[in-house]
Design an enzyme around this catalytic site. Structure first.
Site, PDB file in Angstrom:
ATOM      1  CE  LYS A   9      -1.915   2.090   3.534  1.00  0.00           C
ATOM      2  NZ  LYS A   9      -1.740   3.534   3.191  1.00  0.00           N
ATOM      3  CG  LEU A  41      -0.553   0.217   6.688  1.00  0.00           C
ATOM      4  CD1 LEU A  41       0.178  -0.148   7.972  1.00  0.00           C
ATOM      5  CD2 LEU A  41       0.219  -0.319   5.484  1.00  0.00           C
ATOM      6  CG  ASP A  42      -2.676   4.356  10.874  1.00  0.00           C
ATOM      7  OD1 ASP A  42      -3.808   3.877  11.080  1.00  0.00           O
ATOM      8  OD2 ASP A  42      -1.841   4.561  11.768  1.00  0.00           O
ATOM      9  CE1 TYR A  43      -5.217   9.060   2.236  1.00  0.00           C
ATOM     10  CE2 TYR A  43      -4.258  10.753   3.654  1.00  0.00           C
ATOM     11  CZ  TYR A  43      -4.768  10.373   2.430  1.00  0.00           C
ATOM     12  OH  TYR A  43      -4.830  11.266   1.393  1.00  0.00           O
ATOM     13  CB  SER A  45       1.289   3.587   7.702  1.00  0.00           C
ATOM     14  OG  SER A  45       1.308   4.267   8.945  1.00  0.00           O
TER      15      SER A  45
END
Length: 218
Positions: A9, A41-43, A45
């Site tokens: 990502k 998974l954070d925006y 990260s």
């Protein structure tokens, strides 16, 4: 059998298939129907996200009860002392309690792709990299842990979840595999978490493998 997709990502991509604010989502990179992310998974990260069409496999990966290890490469402000590394390893007191013991070590700058936009360069502020392995997944946990010991996170890349690794995947690239589960393991529809089921987008973004120039391999 279960289908499993490994995705690298990119930075500033939502870990879901739709977004009412027009931000990039998983639909821009994954065109396989009926799969959902096993965990988040954070925006802001980057790195490994696992997606599957099998509910039990999704639960096995994402459930906090299973304590599946997740490994991150973390670029932080400053150079953490041995005491700071020991504190990260033993557990950090956060607002939601003491974190579990973790594996942590200082590492050389990894050979990874440049981030867009890049980390802001501060001539008077050195940075360093850590490898951190956790067996829990609290909200923004890595960032809160490093900040708690005086070294805010600048860049965060997840490189491994359990037995699955980011190796060979450039930003935006995905690979697919079949996971053989015990015959007694029933399938149920995966949970879409906070994103509803929509047809996936047709656009695919391609990136480079870490350290690779030119077009990536398909």
């Amino acid at each position: 059998m279960a289908r499993l997709i490994l995705l690298n990502k990119p930075f500033q991509v939502m870990c879901q298939f739709t977004d009412d604010q027009g931000r990039a989502t998983l639909a821009d990179y994954v065109d396989s129907p009926n799969v959902y992310p096993a965990g988040r998974l954070d925006y802001d990260s980057e790195g490994l996200v696992l997606l599957t069409d099998h509910g039990q496999l999704q639960h096995r990966i994402a459930s906090p009860r299973n304590k599946m290890p997740k490994t991150y490469w973390v670029q932080v402000e400053g150079e953490p002392s041995a005491e700071a590394l020991e504190q990260l390893a033993q557990g950090v007191h956060l607002k939601d309690g003491l974190t579990r013991p973790a594996k942590v070590s200082a590492i050389a700058s990894p050979d990874v792709w440049p981030r867009t936009p890049p980390i802001r360069d501060r001539a008077q502020q050195p940075t360093s990299w850590l490898e951190l392995t956790l067996t829990e997944g609290r909200n923004r946990q890595v960032r809160r842990m490093t900040a708690a010991v005086g070294h805010p996170t600048l860049r965060l890349i997840r490189v491994r979840i359990g037995e699955w690794s980011l190796e060979g995947l450039g930003p935006g690239q995905a690979s697919s595999q079949v996971v053989h589960l015990p015959q007694s393991t029933p399938n149920r529809r995966p949970s879409p978490a906070d994103s509803r089921r929509y047809p996936l987008g047709q656009k695919r973004h391609q990136g480079r493998k870490p350290g690779q120039k030119g077009n990536p391999q398909s």
